[in-house]
Design a protein around this motif. Sequence first.
Motif, short mmCIF file in Angstrom:
data_model
loop_
_atom_site.label_atom_id
_atom_site.label_comp_id
_atom_site.label_asym_id
_atom_site.label_seq_id
_atom_site.Cartn_x
_atom_site.Cartn_y
_atom_site.Cartn_z
N ARG A 98 0.82 -1.21 0.00
CA ARG A 98 0.00 0.00 0.00
C ARG A 98 0.86 1.26 0.00
NH1 ARG A 98 -5.09 -0.64 2.22
NH2 ARG A 98 -6.08 -2.44 1.26
N GLU A 120 -3.39 4.48 1.09
CA GLU A 120 -4.18 4.48 -0.12
C GLU A 120 -5.33 3.49 0.08
OE1 GLU A 120 -2.17 4.69 -4.43
OE2 GLU A 120 -2.08 2.77 -3.44
N GLY A 121 -6.54 3.90 -0.25
CA GLY A 121 -7.68 3.01 0.00
C GLY A 121 -8.47 3.51 1.20
N GLU A 122 -9.04 2.58 1.92
CA GLU A 122 -10.02 2.96 2.93
C GLU A 122 -9.51 2.91 4.36
OE1 GLU A 122 -13.10 4.26 2.35
OE2 GLU A 122 -12.17 4.32 0.37
N SER A 123 -8.22 2.60 4.56
CA SER A 123 -7.81 2.43 5.95
C SER A 123 -6.64 3.32 6.36
CB SER A 123 -7.49 0.97 6.24
OG SER A 123 -6.54 0.50 5.32
N THR A 124 -6.56 3.53 7.65
CA THR A 124 -5.51 4.33 8.26
C THR A 124 -4.83 3.50 9.34
OG1 THR A 124 -6.58 6.45 7.85
CG2 THR A 124 -5.12 6.35 9.74
N PRO A 144 -10.89 2.35 9.84
CA PRO A 144 -11.44 2.90 8.61
C PRO A 144 -11.07 4.38 8.49
CG PRO A 144 -13.09 1.65 9.81
CD PRO A 144 -11.92 1.79 10.72
N ARG A 145 -10.82 4.79 7.28
CA ARG A 145 -10.52 6.19 7.01
C ARG A 145 -11.62 7.08 7.63
NH1 ARG A 145 -9.72 9.27 1.39
NH2 ARG A 145 -10.08 7.25 0.44
N ASP A 146 -11.25 8.24 8.13
CA ASP A 146 -12.19 9.19 8.74
C ASP A 146 -12.71 8.76 10.10
OD1 ASP A 146 -11.91 10.75 6.46
OD2 ASP A 146 -13.62 9.80 5.48
N THR A 147 -12.12 7.71 10.70
CA THR A 147 -12.48 7.37 12.08
C THR A 147 -11.97 8.49 12.98
OG1 THR A 147 -12.23 5.02 11.60
CG2 THR A 147 -12.23 5.67 13.93
#
Length: 270
Positions: free
Chosen positions: A21, A99-103, A83-86
Amino acid sequence: MPELPEVETTRRGLLPHVVGRRIRDVVVREPRLRWPVPRDLARRLGGESVRDIHRRGKYLLFEVGDGHLLVHLGMSGSLTLVPRDTPPRRHDHVDLALEGESTLRLNDPRRFGAVLWVKRPETHVLLKSLGVEPFDAAFGGELLQRLANGRRVPVKLFLMNARMVSGIGNIYANEALFAAGVHPSRPSGRLSRERWDRLAAAIRQTLERAIAAGGSTLRDFVGGDGRPGYFQNEYAVYGRAGEPCPTCGTAIRGARHAGRATFYCGACQR
DNA sequence: AGAACCACCTGGCAGC
DNA sequence: TGCTGCCAGGTGGTTC
């Protein structure tokens, strides 16, 4: 919290979701960890892909760009994918937005952990003096006896000394000594080769079992996949002062070595 | 050289 | 309920 099994659990949990990633962004909310988080971390990591994740002792090394991101979890750290934006919670100090949906998010209430940039791990001051890895081919009774030769320090403290053996902390030192039938106070330079062999085998077996159980969750440790560990349910002695020894029924004793809590069976461990 | 302490932090819990 | 003191998975640095 994190000794070798918890760090390895974290590594394995992250591997399939992080390797390959690209890092979109780096957010440092609190740079005051054990050492200051480098100010240029975002510049070094931004846009780069994570090629692999390694472990050395209790350190994690993310291979990225022209170096490595070094992460140590200290006493209370955990590294998880969210998850992104948590929304960040208390003590969420560092984020690597992938990149994608996770942090990838570091939480560390006590801030004894570390996030550093390391160009060459093999020569880095924090890594170069680390002792043998318990799962290295070189690890065994012969090496341990040689390292301990002439030392009078209690064998429990010898095992916890990262310059001798890397990855063993207070919990697994207690558990491995019990499994090997070795008294924690015994001077490390006075163990027979046979007992070192038994102890080396017990260390490996204890660590393997702990990794298989996903590590230990005493307060709030979670692995890279966000799941807690279960090895705390399998402790034979740690935290069990006064309870019966699982082997002989004698009450487990409590003691202290260098300020750290020690638990052992006075009958089984000699 | 080796061993014994201290320091760095926050949070949870027992005891009053 | 609220305060105080103690304890906790680590480890580098100082002192003796």
